[in-house]
Design a protein around this motif. Sequence first.
Motif, PDB file in Angstrom:
ATOM      1  N   THR A  85      52.301  72.289  52.245  1.00  0.00           N
ATOM      2  CA  THR A  85      53.242  70.853  51.969  1.00  0.00           C
ATOM      3  C   THR A  85      53.723  70.745  50.562  1.00  0.00           C
ATOM      4  O   THR A  85      54.949  70.330  50.360  1.00  0.00           O
ATOM      5  CB  THR A  85      52.587  69.453  52.492  1.00  0.00           C
ATOM      6  N   SER A  86      52.931  71.205  49.593  1.00  0.00           N
ATOM      7  CA  SER A  86      52.915  70.882  48.230  1.00  0.00           C
ATOM      8  C   SER A  86      54.125  71.867  47.818  1.00  0.00           C
ATOM      9  O   SER A  86      54.946  71.673  46.960  1.00  0.00           O
ATOM     10  CB  SER A  86      51.616  70.982  47.163  1.00  0.00           C
ATOM     11  N   LEU A  87      53.880  73.048  48.151  1.00  0.00           N
ATOM     12  CA  LEU A  87      54.784  74.193  48.122  1.00  0.00           C
ATOM     13  C   LEU A  87      56.362  73.887  48.552  1.00  0.00           C
ATOM     14  O   LEU A  87      57.096  74.166  47.958  1.00  0.00           O
ATOM     15  CB  LEU A  87      54.264  75.576  48.584  1.00  0.00           C
ATOM     16  N   SER A  88      56.133  73.320  49.836  1.00  0.00           N
ATOM     17  CA  SER A  88      57.381  72.784  50.305  1.00  0.00           C
ATOM     18  C   SER A  88      57.935  71.748  49.493  1.00  0.00           C
ATOM     19  O   SER A  88      59.488  71.869  49.205  1.00  0.00           O
ATOM     20  CB  SER A  88      57.229  72.268  51.779  1.00  0.00           C
ATOM     21  N   ALA A  89      57.302  70.731  48.990  1.00  0.00           N
ATOM     22  CA  ALA A  89      58.207  69.961  48.123  1.00  0.00           C
ATOM     23  C   ALA A  89      58.597  70.481  46.792  1.00  0.00           C
ATOM     24  O   ALA A  89      59.793  70.259  46.175  1.00  0.00           O
ATOM     25  CB  ALA A  89      57.066  68.605  47.689  1.00  0.00           C
ATOM     26  N   ILE A  90      57.946  71.442  46.274  1.00  0.00           N
ATOM     27  CA  ILE A  90      58.246  72.277  44.930  1.00  0.00           C
ATOM     28  C   ILE A  90      59.540  72.953  45.412  1.00  0.00           C
ATOM     29  O   ILE A  90      60.727  73.092  44.562  1.00  0.00           O
ATOM     30  CB  ILE A  90      57.200  73.014  44.569  1.00  0.00           C
ATOM     31  N   ALA A  91      59.791  73.778  46.519  1.00  0.00           N
ATOM     32  CA  ALA A  91      60.692  74.339  47.028  1.00  0.00           C
ATOM     33  C   ALA A  91      61.959  73.587  47.098  1.00  0.00           C
ATOM     34  O   ALA A  91      63.130  73.992  46.731  1.00  0.00           O
ATOM     35  CB  ALA A  91      60.367  75.080  48.365  1.00  0.00           C
ATOM     36  N   VAL A  92      61.751  72.304  47.551  1.00  0.00           N
ATOM     37  CA  VAL A  92      62.958  71.391  47.842  1.00  0.00           C
ATOM     38  C   VAL A  92      63.436  71.016  46.274  1.00  0.00           C
ATOM     39  O   VAL A  92      64.641  71.078  46.248  1.00  0.00           O
ATOM     40  CB  VAL A  92      62.266  69.940  48.396  1.00  0.00           C
ATOM     41  N   TYR A  93      62.613  70.730  45.448  1.00  0.00           N
ATOM     42  CA  TYR A  93      62.941  70.384  43.989  1.00  0.00           C
ATOM     43  C   TYR A  93      63.972  71.813  43.324  1.00  0.00           C
ATOM     44  O   TYR A  93      64.779  71.585  42.828  1.00  0.00           O
ATOM     45  CB  TYR A  93      61.907  70.094  43.101  1.00  0.00           C
ATOM     46  N   ALA A  94      63.330  72.797  43.800  1.00  0.00           N
ATOM     47  CA  ALA A  94      64.169  74.170  43.337  1.00  0.00           C
ATOM     48  C   ALA A  94      65.205  74.432  43.826  1.00  0.00           C
ATOM     49  O   ALA A  94      66.165  75.165  43.069  1.00  0.00           O
ATOM     50  CB  ALA A  94      62.916  75.101  43.254  1.00  0.00           C
ATOM     51  N   LEU A  95      65.501  74.031  45.156  1.00  0.00           N
ATOM     52  CA  LEU A  95      66.474  74.520  46.012  1.00  0.00           C
ATOM     53  C   LEU A  95      67.630  73.586  46.215  1.00  0.00           C
ATOM     54  O   LEU A  95      68.636  73.838  46.750  1.00  0.00           O
ATOM     55  CB  LEU A  95      66.058  75.136  47.350  1.00  0.00           C
ATOM     56  N   THR A  96      67.280  72.211  45.983  1.00  0.00           N
ATOM     57  CA  THR A  96      68.357  71.222  46.234  1.00  0.00           C
ATOM     58  C   THR A  96      68.521  70.246  44.890  1.00  0.00           C
ATOM     59  O   THR A  96      67.990  70.649  43.786  1.00  0.00           O
ATOM     60  CB  THR A  96      67.904  70.219  47.513  1.00  0.00           C
ATOM     61  N   SER A  97      69.385  69.459  44.919  1.00  0.00           N
ATOM     62  CA  SER A  97      69.401  68.328  43.973  1.00  0.00           C
ATOM     63  C   SER A  97      68.548  67.499  43.715  1.00  0.00           C
ATOM     64  O   SER A  97      68.617  66.374  42.806  1.00  0.00           O
ATOM     65  CB  SER A  97      70.961  67.769  44.145  1.00  0.00           C
ATOM     66  N   ILE A  98      67.703  67.436  44.606  1.00  0.00           N
ATOM     67  CA  ILE A  98      66.584  66.316  44.555  1.00  0.00           C
ATOM     68  C   ILE A  98      66.035  66.432  43.503  1.00  0.00           C
ATOM     69  O   ILE A  98      65.275  67.783  43.037  1.00  0.00           O
ATOM     70  CB  ILE A  98      65.819  66.232  45.795  1.00  0.00           C
ATOM     71  N   SER A  99      65.442  65.231  42.571  1.00  0.00           N
ATOM     72  CA  SER A  99      64.821  65.239  41.469  1.00  0.00           C
ATOM     73  C   SER A  99      63.239  65.470  41.697  1.00  0.00           C
ATOM     74  O   SER A  99      62.818  65.129  43.008  1.00  0.00           O
ATOM     75  CB  SER A  99      64.868  64.167  40.598  1.00  0.00           C
ATOM     76  N   PHE A 100      62.324  66.098  40.784  1.00  0.00           N
ATOM     77  CA  PHE A 100      61.008  66.253  41.356  1.00  0.00           C
ATOM     78  C   PHE A 100      60.309  64.970  41.502  1.00  0.00           C
ATOM     79  O   PHE A 100      59.260  64.947  42.566  1.00  0.00           O
ATOM     80  CB  PHE A 100      60.117  67.205  40.006  1.00  0.00           C
ATOM     81  N   PRO A 101      60.562  63.881  40.731  1.00  0.00           N
ATOM     82  CA  PRO A 101      59.683  62.593  41.098  1.00  0.00           C
ATOM     83  C   PRO A 101      60.235  62.121  42.503  1.00  0.00           C
ATOM     84  O   PRO A 101      59.537  61.739  43.415  1.00  0.00           O
ATOM     85  CB  PRO A 101      60.481  61.541  40.184  1.00  0.00           C
ATOM     86  N   ASP A 102      61.516  62.186  42.935  1.00  0.00           N
ATOM     87  CA  ASP A 102      61.974  61.988  44.378  1.00  0.00           C
ATOM     88  C   ASP A 102      61.387  62.823  45.352  1.00  0.00           C
ATOM     89  O   ASP A 102      60.798  62.574  46.270  1.00  0.00           O
ATOM     90  CB  ASP A 102      63.445  61.988  44.575  1.00  0.00           C
ATOM     91  N   ALA A 103      60.915  64.126  45.008  1.00  0.00           N
ATOM     92  CA  ALA A 103      60.408  65.205  45.813  1.00  0.00           C
ATOM     93  C   ALA A 103      59.123  64.600  46.158  1.00  0.00           C
ATOM     94  O   ALA A 103      58.501  64.833  46.966  1.00  0.00           O
ATOM     95  CB  ALA A 103      60.727  66.628  45.455  1.00  0.00           C
ATOM     96  N   MET A 104      58.403  64.270  45.152  1.00  0.00           N
ATOM     97  CA  MET A 104      56.953  63.823  45.210  1.00  0.00           C
ATOM     98  C   MET A 104      56.773  62.576  46.169  1.00  0.00           C
ATOM     99  O   MET A 104      55.855  62.283  46.856  1.00  0.00           O
ATOM    100  CB  MET A 104      56.151  63.460  43.886  1.00  0.00           C
ATOM    101  N   GLY A 105      57.969  61.704  45.726  1.00  0.00           N
ATOM    102  CA  GLY A 105      57.822  60.493  46.851  1.00  0.00           C
ATOM    103  C   GLY A 105      58.217  60.930  48.335  1.00  0.00           C
ATOM    104  O   GLY A 105      57.261  60.342  49.088  1.00  0.00           O
ATOM    105  N   LEU A 106      59.135  61.902  48.320  1.00  0.00           N
ATOM    106  CA  LEU A 106      59.046  62.261  49.701  1.00  0.00           C
ATOM    107  C   LEU A 106      57.929  62.995  50.288  1.00  0.00           C
ATOM    108  O   LEU A 106      57.640  63.001  51.732  1.00  0.00           O
ATOM    109  CB  LEU A 106      60.133  63.356  50.013  1.00  0.00           C
TER     110      LEU A 106
END
Length: 559
Positions: A112-133
């Motif tokens: 799940t942590s790697l998924s959040a990092i991938a979301v941050y790297a591949l989308t426009s979502i900021s890392f703080p928002d990715a951590m919130g998600l």
Amino acid sequence: MWFVDLLCTPSYLQAVILISAISALGLALGDVSVKGVSLGTAFVFFAGILFGDIAHRFGIAIDTQMLSFAQNFGLILFVYSLGVQVGPGFFSSLKQGGIKLNLYGLLAIVLTSLSAIAVYALTSISFPDAMGLLSGAATNTPMLGAAQQSLLDVHPEDVDAANNMATACAVAYPCGVIGVLACIIIFRLMAKGKAIANPQDPAGETYIAEFHISNPAVFGRTIGSLHELTDKHIIISRLMRNGKVLIPSSTTSLQEHDHILTVLKKSDVTAFKVLFGGKEATDWNRPDIDWNHIDGSNLVSKHVLVTKKELNGVKIGSLHLRNSFDINITRVNRAGIQLVAYPGLRLQLGDRLTVVGTSAAISKVGEILGNEEKLLQKPNLVALFIGMLLGVVLGALPLKFPGMSVPVKLGIAGGPIIVGILMGAFGPRFHLSTYTTRSANMMLRQIGIVIYLACLGFGAGPNFVSTVFSSQGLLWVGVSLFIAIVPVFVTGLLASRFGKLDYAQNAGMLCAAMANPMALTYANSNSDEQEASEAYATVYPLSMFIRVLSAQILMMLFV
């Protein structure tokens, strides 16, 4: 109209009415089954979202402090009661299969942590928002708090980003509930036709076996001296010699051709077969055996309850019951778990002992142990509140680690469940009784989780629909469902296929790794509750700690 004022004016009465209405509706709808699938207690969460949305649309003001208190208290009551229930068998289950369960739980956390990092790297979502998600998808608010604090420690001026993390978590939270619940339902459907309810004896695995004494190494040895040959526990309940049945004591010597009826762990059968020389093929574990008439003697087998408070924490061997009354205590049933009654085992209030001997001797043992079931009906509320107090204090304790500027806290979920486990496991050693009947413990847990879900859902209700259906909200929803479903399903599939976990163990492990008591209630209703709850309690403490710690580490690395 007074009733309208009562509903619309913020007060403690309004909060009680609201929680009661949400709980009643959610529980009623949760019992509705669609193609064999019902959500049970978890539906209270969705009823809360409905009420929250309605209250927001009609502009009804709510006493948020009352709801926050009720939500947190409900969660504390649930996790502490769960810890106490599984505590007696927790450490034994950890030795049996806990390492495997925790490894798969850690796998879910990593994925799940790697998924959040991938979301941050591949989308426009900021890392703080990715951590919130990620925090919302993992239904882990302590993780969110740790991530927010780490962000503000590094960038104190970035308050808006911290608030956006909370918004992202609120959107993702229902998705986390739905996603994990969907995975649990899928695994249940996949397990149909197999033994879904697979009660096991994770702590003791008590097994009855008959051995034939044919190994010269034990000829003439006393039963009390067997511990010199092995460190494994065994209870010899009956000894058959020359057609006579005896109750053996620690001074009884074993002779060639003796037959002994024993209680031991199933995993130890082979070792004792080698020690004694041979094992009889008779199956003594069938449920239809009449233990009072198996050997034509006057020996009977009866259950005796430990109800005297002064015996709480006392070792069985220190009572000298075997030599004093010519009886044998073969097994101890504790909170539904069968344990081998070896001399060093400490008794707990509410233990149900299986005693073999004459009726008169067993009656005398009953007088010593208490054996008065009515004494167990009164709950020990002192221990309950002391345990919750210590749990909250532990959860608020800041734990500092080298290289980390922000201390780690276990939170109101991690602290109480750890204290509950310790109280259930070791309370009797300090003569602290944590005993409650199984039904009383179930009531405490159900009340706690229902109140928690009602308040949690209501808090997520306002603006939920409008946020979800905005362009950013739809992206957040999709990402949250991805984090909550894909890593969980992959972990569960690997655990089932390669780890050989059954449905109850798998569901409990996944619910713990995702800090999801809502899905656990569904798993409990469709499997052996003790097994699923023990898997949850085995994995939850470490998972909670790793979630909180990893949130702070990731924020330091990527922000």
